[in-house]
Design an enzyme around this catalytic site. Sequence first.
Site, PDB file in Angstrom:
ATOM      1  N   TYR A 196      11.200  -3.110  -4.717  1.00 11.40           N
ATOM      2  CA  TYR A 196      10.612  -2.096  -5.142  1.00 11.40           C
ATOM      3  C   TYR A 196      12.580  -0.795  -5.121  1.00 11.40           C
ATOM      4  O   TYR A 196      12.780  -0.746  -3.839  1.00 11.40           O
ATOM      5  CB  TYR A 196       9.625  -0.693  -5.134  1.00 11.40           C
ATOM      6  CG  TYR A 196       9.810   0.612  -5.661  1.00 11.40           C
ATOM      7  CD1 TYR A 196       9.344   1.030  -7.006  1.00 11.40           C
ATOM      8  CD2 TYR A 196       9.727   1.537  -4.521  1.00 11.40           C
ATOM      9  CE1 TYR A 196      10.260   2.245  -6.956  1.00 11.40           C
ATOM     10  CE2 TYR A 196       9.634   2.760  -5.248  1.00 11.40           C
ATOM     11  CZ  TYR A 196       9.366   3.603  -6.193  1.00 11.40           C
ATOM     12  OH  TYR A 196       9.851   4.055  -6.961  1.00 11.40           O
ATOM     13  N   ASP A 209       3.772  -4.807   0.033  1.00 14.76           N
ATOM     14  CA  ASP A 209       3.361  -4.360  -0.854  1.00 14.76           C
ATOM     15  C   ASP A 209       2.534  -4.940  -2.248  1.00 14.76           C
ATOM     16  O   ASP A 209       2.992  -6.472  -2.995  1.00 14.76           O
ATOM     17  CB  ASP A 209       4.291  -3.754  -1.514  1.00 14.76           C
ATOM     18  CG  ASP A 209       4.189  -2.578  -2.112  1.00 14.76           C
ATOM     19  OD1 ASP A 209       3.508  -2.882  -3.378  1.00 14.76           O
ATOM     20  OD2 ASP A 209       4.812  -1.989  -2.246  1.00 14.76           O
TER      21      ASP A 209
HETATM   22  C1  LIG Z   1       5.813   2.546  -7.579  1.00 10.45           C
HETATM   23  C2  LIG Z   1       6.277   1.629  -5.853  1.00 10.45           C
HETATM   24  C3  LIG Z   1       6.547   2.305  -4.964  1.00 10.45           C
HETATM   25  C4  LIG Z   1       6.074   3.751  -4.827  1.00 10.45           C
HETATM   26  O1  LIG Z   1       5.305   4.138  -4.973  1.00 10.45           O
HETATM   27  P1  LIG Z   1       5.185   5.665  -5.274  1.00 10.45           P
HETATM   28  O2  LIG Z   1       3.788   6.219  -5.559  1.00 10.45           O
HETATM   29  O3  LIG Z   1       6.042   6.419  -6.661  1.00 10.45           O
HETATM   30  O4  LIG Z   1       5.619   6.344  -4.164  1.00 10.45           O
HETATM   31  C5  LIG Z   1       6.185   1.650  -3.916  1.00 10.45           C
HETATM   32  N1  LIG Z   1       5.830   0.085  -4.501  1.00 10.45           N
HETATM   33  C6  LIG Z   1       5.793  -0.035  -5.492  1.00 10.45           C
HETATM   34  C7  LIG Z   1       6.153  -1.910  -6.091  1.00 10.45           C
HETATM   35  C8  LIG Z   1       5.986   0.394  -6.715  1.00 10.45           C
HETATM   36  O5  LIG Z   1       5.812   0.096  -7.732  1.00 10.45           O
END
Ligand SMILES: *Cc1c(COP(=O)(O)O)cnc(C)c1O
Length: 378
Positions: free
Chosen positions: A98, A170
């Site tokens: 991201y 993530d």
């Molecule tokens: C959107 C996203 C983020 C960031 O999250 P927010 O809620 O916008 O701060 C981090 N990792 C991934 C894979 C995302 O899609």
Amino acid sequence: MKFSTKAIHTGQEPDERTGAVSVPIYQTSTYAHEGIGKNKGYDYSRAENPTRFALEKNFAAIENATHAFAFSSGLSAIDAVLRTLSAGDHVIAANDMYGGTYRLFSSILTRFNMEFSFVDMTNVENITRAIKPNTKMIYTETPSNPMMVLTDLREVAKIGNARHLLTVVDNTFATPYLQNPITLGFDAALHSTTKYLGGHSDLIGGAVMTNNAEFAEKIKFIQYAVGAVPSPFECWLLLRSSRTLAVRMKQHCENARTVADFLSKHKRVVKTFYPGLPSHPQRALAENQMRDFGAMVSFDTGSLERAQKMSESVHVVTFGESLGGVESLLCHPATMTHPGVPKEIRNALGITDGLLRLSVGIEDVEDIIADLDRALNA
Ligand SMILES: *Cc1c(COP(=O)(O)O)cnc(C)c1O
């Protein structure tokens, strides 16, 4: 208990006082004490809030973790994870992630003397090679945003355990319904709950789940001491959403399979990126570590002009940032989610000016496909 049962019930038992089946929203900043040193375990809502605690219990259960911590955004969850380290520490991170994560690492945390190596994790030897005496963490994202690149979670967990490096992933794209990194050996999974866990494009949130008690203590302290906590109302929305996560994900995945197949055969699409396609180089790995292939599909239209035309021609699909909501969302990574990544790096990763990323929603799939077909031919 199985997934849907936990998602619906854990942390969401009927309210003890009234029997309410929906967790009350404790919209309070503070709590009355009976005297000095006498309270009911609740002091101040940055530290303790019953609605947030219910959510954290629910999130821990669905990610097969012992602990979960809710944050005010996905990025604040990621920031909290990195703040468990110190100046001088080195992190090995995936090279396709991201854009906001890349921005946080490369433009903010480097100012506090944290060091990052961005490596291609499709070959885990690149990780072993990047390990230095000050390496403390391996950080990845799978499937990755926006190229749908997978990291072999079992293999990376082995490296992390053998070398005493914290492993963090993530898990936003997969969700706990499709992939449980902690069960595969990872120390922690984190989420932008803004996406599938929220599922309705109506909130911003984040979460960190872990089975590592020492790491959990550190995250808990950072959550309290730094203070990026979600509001009770956001926690309540997420509790509501968790109850339908399984059925939403089933439909998301079913629609995405059909859409990916359609795109991969369309004459105006140069290339389609979806872990469930036979053409995806890591399809076997996807089958091995995920329950289904998710609902994120990227495709290359060949040029900025074609991507532009398409962005202006969709009607059922909404052109906009974000993903994971019930509605289909189309975005242009090069200008919307990844402008913080230098153009040479973007091109090397495949994030061309013609690339579009589709979050396949749960509308009737025939309507999604008809809309995409019309917009591609426009
Ligand atoms: C959107 C996203 C983020 C960031 O999250 P927010 O809620 O916008 O701060 C981090 N990792 C991934 C894979 C995302 O899609």
